[in-house]
Design a protein around this motif. Structure first.
Motif, mmCIF file in Angstrom:
data_model
loop_
_atom_site.group_PDB
_atom_site.id
_atom_site.type_symbol
_atom_site.label_atom_id
_atom_site.label_comp_id
_atom_site.label_asym_id
_atom_site.label_seq_id
_atom_site.Cartn_x
_atom_site.Cartn_y
_atom_site.Cartn_z
ATOM 1 N N ASP A 79 4.964 1.564 8.339
ATOM 2 C CA ASP A 79 5.791 1.407 7.141
ATOM 3 C C ASP A 79 4.993 0.867 5.963
ATOM 4 O O ASP A 79 5.441 0.984 4.817
ATOM 5 C CB ASP A 79 6.957 0.445 7.424
ATOM 6 C CG ASP A 79 7.969 1.048 8.384
ATOM 7 O OD1 ASP A 79 8.045 2.294 8.457
ATOM 8 O OD2 ASP A 79 8.667 0.272 9.071
ATOM 9 N N ASP A 80 3.829 0.267 6.243
ATOM 10 C CA ASP A 80 3.101 -0.431 5.192
ATOM 11 C C ASP A 80 1.776 0.231 4.834
ATOM 12 O O ASP A 80 0.940 -0.366 4.165
ATOM 13 C CB ASP A 80 2.855 -1.886 5.594
ATOM 14 C CG ASP A 80 2.067 -1.999 6.899
ATOM 15 O OD1 ASP A 80 1.812 -0.950 7.540
ATOM 16 O OD2 ASP A 80 1.710 -3.138 7.276
ATOM 17 N N ASP A 81 1.558 1.482 5.282
ATOM 18 C CA ASP A 81 0.301 2.165 4.949
ATOM 19 C C ASP A 81 0.533 3.672 5.026
ATOM 20 O O ASP A 81 1.526 4.139 5.596
ATOM 21 C CB ASP A 81 -0.823 1.755 5.909
ATOM 22 C CG ASP A 81 -2.202 1.866 5.268
ATOM 23 O OD1 ASP A 81 -2.340 2.622 4.275
ATOM 24 O OD2 ASP A 81 -3.141 1.208 5.754
ATOM 25 N N ASN A 139 -0.221 2.917 -5.331
ATOM 26 C CA ASN A 139 -1.040 3.440 -4.233
ATOM 27 C C ASN A 139 -0.655 4.856 -3.832
ATOM 28 O O ASN A 139 -1.488 5.623 -3.377
ATOM 29 C CB ASN A 139 -0.924 2.520 -3.011
ATOM 30 C CG ASN A 139 -1.711 1.243 -3.184
ATOM 31 O OD1 ASN A 139 -2.928 1.233 -3.078
ATOM 32 N ND2 ASN A 139 -1.009 0.155 -3.480
ATOM 33 N N VAL A 140 0.613 5.193 -3.961
ATOM 34 C CA VAL A 140 1.092 6.543 -3.659
ATOM 35 C C VAL A 140 1.558 7.165 -4.967
ATOM 36 O O VAL A 140 2.509 6.675 -5.590
ATOM 37 C CB VAL A 140 2.246 6.524 -2.636
ATOM 38 C CG1 VAL A 140 2.714 7.948 -2.343
ATOM 39 C CG2 VAL A 140 1.812 5.830 -1.354
ATOM 40 N N THR A 141 0.881 8.203 -5.423
ATOM 41 C CA THR A 141 1.248 8.890 -6.664
ATOM 42 C C THR A 141 1.464 10.356 -6.331
ATOM 43 O O THR A 141 0.592 11.002 -5.761
ATOM 44 C CB THR A 141 0.165 8.710 -7.736
ATOM 45 O OG1 THR A 141 -1.056 9.288 -7.288
ATOM 46 C CG2 THR A 141 -0.054 7.241 -8.036
ATOM 47 N N GLN A 142 2.634 10.869 -6.686
ATOM 48 C CA GLN A 142 3.029 12.209 -6.257
ATOM 49 C C GLN A 142 3.718 12.967 -7.385
ATOM 50 O O GLN A 142 4.175 12.387 -8.367
ATOM 51 C CB GLN A 142 3.994 12.122 -5.059
ATOM 52 C CG GLN A 142 3.418 11.489 -3.810
ATOM 53 C CD GLN A 142 4.451 11.389 -2.690
ATOM 54 O OE1 GLN A 142 5.654 11.454 -2.929
ATOM 55 N NE2 GLN A 142 3.979 11.240 -1.468
ATOM 56 N N LEU A 154 0.808 -1.220 0.000
ATOM 57 C CA LEU A 154 0.000 0.000 0.000
ATOM 58 C C LEU A 154 0.837 1.264 0.000
ATOM 59 O O LEU A 154 0.286 2.375 0.034
ATOM 60 C CB LEU A 154 -0.935 0.010 1.215
ATOM 61 C CG LEU A 154 -1.999 -1.086 1.223
ATOM 62 C CD1 LEU A 154 -2.799 -1.038 2.512
ATOM 63 C CD2 LEU A 154 -2.922 -0.937 0.007
ATOM 64 N N VAL A 155 2.163 1.118 -0.040
ATOM 65 C CA VAL A 155 3.032 2.287 -0.111
ATOM 66 C C VAL A 155 3.893 2.255 -1.374
ATOM 67 O O VAL A 155 4.906 2.958 -1.454
ATOM 68 C CB VAL A 155 3.928 2.407 1.143
ATOM 69 C CG1 VAL A 155 3.100 2.760 2.361
ATOM 70 C CG2 VAL A 155 4.710 1.119 1.377
ATOM 71 N N ASP A 156 3.505 1.428 -2.380
ATOM 72 C CA ASP A 156 4.264 1.488 -3.619
ATOM 73 C C ASP A 156 4.016 2.842 -4.283
ATOM 74 O O ASP A 156 2.967 3.451 -4.133
ATOM 75 C CB ASP A 156 3.949 0.316 -4.548
ATOM 76 C CG ASP A 156 2.484 0.208 -4.930
ATOM 77 O OD1 ASP A 156 1.670 1.005 -4.436
ATOM 78 O OD2 ASP A 156 2.146 -0.670 -5.736
ATOM 79 N N TRP A 157 5.017 3.335 -5.030
ATOM 80 C CA TRP A 157 5.064 4.752 -5.422
ATOM 81 C C TRP A 157 5.324 4.908 -6.914
ATOM 82 O O TRP A 157 6.030 4.098 -7.532
ATOM 83 C CB TRP A 157 6.183 5.434 -4.642
ATOM 84 C CG TRP A 157 6.370 6.897 -4.938
ATOM 85 C CD1 TRP A 157 5.811 7.941 -4.284
ATOM 86 C CD2 TRP A 157 7.198 7.468 -5.963
ATOM 87 N NE1 TRP A 157 6.230 9.139 -4.837
ATOM 88 C CE2 TRP A 157 7.093 8.878 -5.871
ATOM 89 C CE3 TRP A 157 8.029 6.933 -6.958
ATOM 90 C CZ2 TRP A 157 7.763 9.752 -6.727
ATOM 91 C CZ3 TRP A 157 8.699 7.805 -7.824
ATOM 92 C CH2 TRP A 157 8.568 9.191 -7.696
#
Length: 756
Positions: free
Chosen positions: A489-491, A359-362, A345-348
């Motif tokens: 670390d995982d969310d 899950n994380v788009t910046q 859930l923290v892949d970017w």
């Protein structure tokens, strides 16, 4: 509609130039412009597009496109000529343009920065305008996985098309889902003079197809697209809206979610793309008329007839990012779209890469390995839009009270279900990497459970959340001792559950990075968050006075004139959030009064005595009546009245004549000058002279004048006026006579005697 700038992923438009046949390109290279394209049969299907070594469409590994220009970066003065570009479609097309269009295109390319890998997706139209043709599409398994959506509440149809993220902003981006007739735009160069773009209809139930008939499922998806794009731009001064603006201006963005074929069966521009957008067009005077809207083809962003909100939102932000001037985030000597890294859930992934499956788009500044683009996305966006003002204090002294229900519930509203943001409590925006938001709450003995959730608060997914903010939440006691720290670390959400004794506690919310599972920094960890949970409630007696405990002066009491005074206390702070000030007059004359309790730090007075000493002290108190110690007494003397003006001394008029005496030596007149230059004014200057004759007629307004006078006596009067209006007059008598005959030729020559 509203104006907003959004960055859109790499699914921008695969424009016609890149897909035109060799015969059309040949016409251009021969110096002939084929003009408006109408034969979309020349377009290649996605599966026929050049592919890279990793098999992704639109990632052609043409010789020279990147391998021959390792790490090359263009923009801000580059390229100077077409020869500065690597060989490929973009360069070939530029060289085939007429000189005027080619010059416009080179100028356009110099106005934004882009890595060499971007030439794979940059295109130029026949008029010389530059756009991104993004044919990178999500893999089928990505599109399918986005359907694991659970909407918390069904969206009200009456609210869906009046959603605003920041109403009132001068920057707007309108998210358009009901179709549009397009004519006179740059997109029409590639197709028909009129394109009837179809509504967003993943359920395929519009009948006729030009009339939107939104299902509840479609409304929910539109709301999620709006929410996701709003979060992408939450830190910036722009209103992301689904309500069509009454007026479109140069800072009104427009993203149209539509079919890749229009109502008449005509292919839309670069129909095989995920989306298309002109680059760096936002703010141009012809932006709305010519280079808008950016197009997102929802028909190319799903595989099972459900129009994925995840994919459409990522595409929408990416395409609008091109409008603002953002280029792609890719890999040196590789793909011009970086697909991200990390796990769970923290892949970017960067929004200006390909962020469909993360899950994380910046926004990005190229902090990942082998990044080909280190441009500062945030700086570029803020350059057009500006940042929003901070909505919560950055310290415990400026903390916002959490709103707690009588039963102890901490509740927060959803933007979709509260489009007017009537319920503003228990939520906020982290607006930059240095922003931290503080809250406080008073509790009784018992348990506390509180969760801070980023933008995906209003929709729940098992994957592909596409959120920007990664939250760290901290709990402090009244002495600001850290009690709990939640940073999984995982969310990207954070939860604190603990037992507390009665008292006041503080919550701090911060945007952070993740080095454990995904290796991204806090550079763009910004966006919306929502606080909710429960706590044991109970009264807590407030016995603490505001800070500072002894008040002081920011600006000491001082005179601002003969009869006025002003003073400003230092700003006092209190946990209650409420502070009042009381200014007491210690000494003075008339008007020496107290202020009474007031919210303002400043106290000003009028009606005081001149040249009189006045002094004051100030005290502060909170909403519970706790008062500080009074400040030191300080004062000043009001200004003395100015001395009365000196009485004006009248000027002295002096008149003279020249020559004196005045004699007629030849003819019947003598030339005589009347002169007032001898006049004077001891305390000013003379500003006017007035000469009159004996009959009172004005003969001159000059200091001196000359006149030819016959034999006789003349009377003149000179009146002078000074710069204060005072006057003085004098008379001048002028006598004119004939010169005496001295026998020497001065008179008439005598006749000789007769007979002589």
């Amino acid at each position: 509609m509203m104006r907003l700038k959004i960055s859109v992923p790499a699914f921008c438009v695969s424009l016609l130039f890149s897909l035109a046949s060799e015969s059309v390109l040949a016409q251009w290279q021969d110096g002939e412009s084929p003009g408006r394209f109408s034969e979309f049969s020349q377009l290649q299907p996605v599966q026929d597009l050049p592919t890279s070594t990793d098999g992704q469409p639109g990632q052609s590994d043409e010789p020279g496109q990147s391998g021959d220009s390792h790490g090359r970066f263009y923009g801000i003065g580059q390229p100077k000529t077409t020869q500065d570009l690597p060989p490929g479609h973009l360069r070939n097309t530029l060289e085939g343009l007429p000189p005027k269009a080619r010059g416009k295109a080179l100028g356009w390319l110099r106005e934004f920065s882009f890595p060499v890998e971007d030439v794979k997706s940059l295109r130029v139209n026949s008029d010389g305008a530059i756009y991104y043709a993004d044919t990178f599409l999500p893999a089928p398994e990505e599109a399918a996985s986005t359907e694991s959506l659970v909407i918390e509440a069904a969206m009200d149809a009456s609210q869906i098309f009046r959603l605003h993220s920041r109403p009132g902003s001068s920057n707007v981006v309108y998210l358009d889902f009901d179709g549009q007739t397009m004519e006179g735009t740059a997109w029409n160069l590639y197709s028909e003079p009129v394109l009837v773009a179809l509504p967003f209809d993943p359920s395929q139930n519009d009948n006729p197809p030009t009339q939107a008939n939104f299902t509840q499922d479609e409304l929910n998806r539109i709301a999620e697209i709006w929410h996701r794009m709003s979060e992408d731009y939450a830190a910036f001064d722009i209103d992301v809206t689904t309500e069509e603006p009454a007026v479109f201006t140069s800072t009104t963005g427009h993203v149209l979610f539509t079919h890749d074929v229009d109502a008449n069966g005509v292919d839309m521009p670069s129909k095989n793309a995920g989306g298309v957008a002109y680059v760096n067009a936002f703010g141009r005077s012809d932006y709305v008329r010519t280079y808008s809207p950016a197009l997102v083809y929802y028909t190319n962003l799903y595989t099972n007839s459900h129009g994925s909100a995840t994919l459409n939102a990522e595409a929408g932000s990416h395409e609008f990012g091109h409008n603002i001037g953002l280029s792609h985030d890719g890999i040196i000597d590789g793909s011009n779209y970086y697909s991200g890294h990390g796990s769970g859930l923290v892949d970017w992934a960067p929004i200006m890469g390909t962020s469909y499956s993360r899950n994380v788009t910046q926004w990005s500044t190229g902090e990942y390995a082998n990044a080909n683009n280190t441009q500062d996305d945030l700086d570029i966006i803020a350059g057009d839009l500006g940042y929003v003002d901070d909505d919560h204090g950055d310290s415990a002294a400026q903390a916002t009270p959490l709103v707690v229900e009588a039963n102890g519930d901490i509740l927060v509203s959803s933007p979709e279900l509260d489009p007017d943001n009537v319920l503003t409590e228990n939520k906020g925006v982290i607006s930059d990497r240095s922003d931290v938001d503080w809250f406080y709450l008073d509790v009784a003995d018992g348990s506390l459970s509180i969760t801070a959730t980023p933008g995906w608060h209003s929709f729940t997914r098992s994957d592909l959340r596409g959120s920007n903010l990664d939250i760290e939440m901290a709990l402090f006691d009244s002495n600001l001792t850290l009690l709990e720290l939640a940073d999984p670390d995982d969310d990207t959400s954070a939860t604190i559950t603990t037992s507390l004794t009665a008292g006041r506690y503080y919550i701090q919310v911060d945007g952070i990075g993740n080095t454990a599972n995904s290796n991204y920094s806090d550079y763009a960890s910004m966006g919306m968050y929502f606080l909710e949970g429960s706590v044991q409630v109970g009264a807590v007696e407030d016995t603490t006075a505001p800070s500072p405990a002894t008040m002081a002066w920011q600006t000491t009491p001082h005179a601002t004139g003969e009869n006025s005074f002003s003073m400003t206390a230092v700003q006092a702070t209190d946990d209650s959030g409420s502070v009042e000030y009381y200014f007491s007059c210690v000494a003075g004359g008339n008007g020496c009064t107290d202020s009474g309790w007031q919210a303002s730090q400043t106290w000003s007075l009028v009606g005081l005595d001149a040249d009189t000493y006045y002094s004051y002290k100030v005290t502060a108190r909170d909403s519970s009546g706790n008062e500080t110690v009074a400040s030191s007494t300080m004062g000043d003397t009001t200004d003395a009245p100015p001395p009365p003006p000196a009485e004006n001394v009248a000027p002295v008029a002096v008149a003279s004549t020249s020559p004196d005496p005045a004699l007629i030596t030849r003819g019947k007149t003598a030339e005589v000058t009347m002169d007032g230059s001898g006049s004077s004014d001891q305390d000013g200057t003379i500003v006017s002279w007035l000469w009159k004759d004996a009959d009172g007629a004005t003969v001159s307004n000059s200091m001196a004048f000359t006149s030819k006078l016959k034999e006789g006596t003349y009377e003149f009067t000179l009146t002078v006026t000074d710069d204060d209006g005072a006057t003085d007059s004098t008379s001048l008598s002028v006598s004119v006579s004939k010169a005496p005959d001295d026998g020497g030729g001065g008179g008439r020559k005598p006749k000789p005697p007769k007979g002589g």
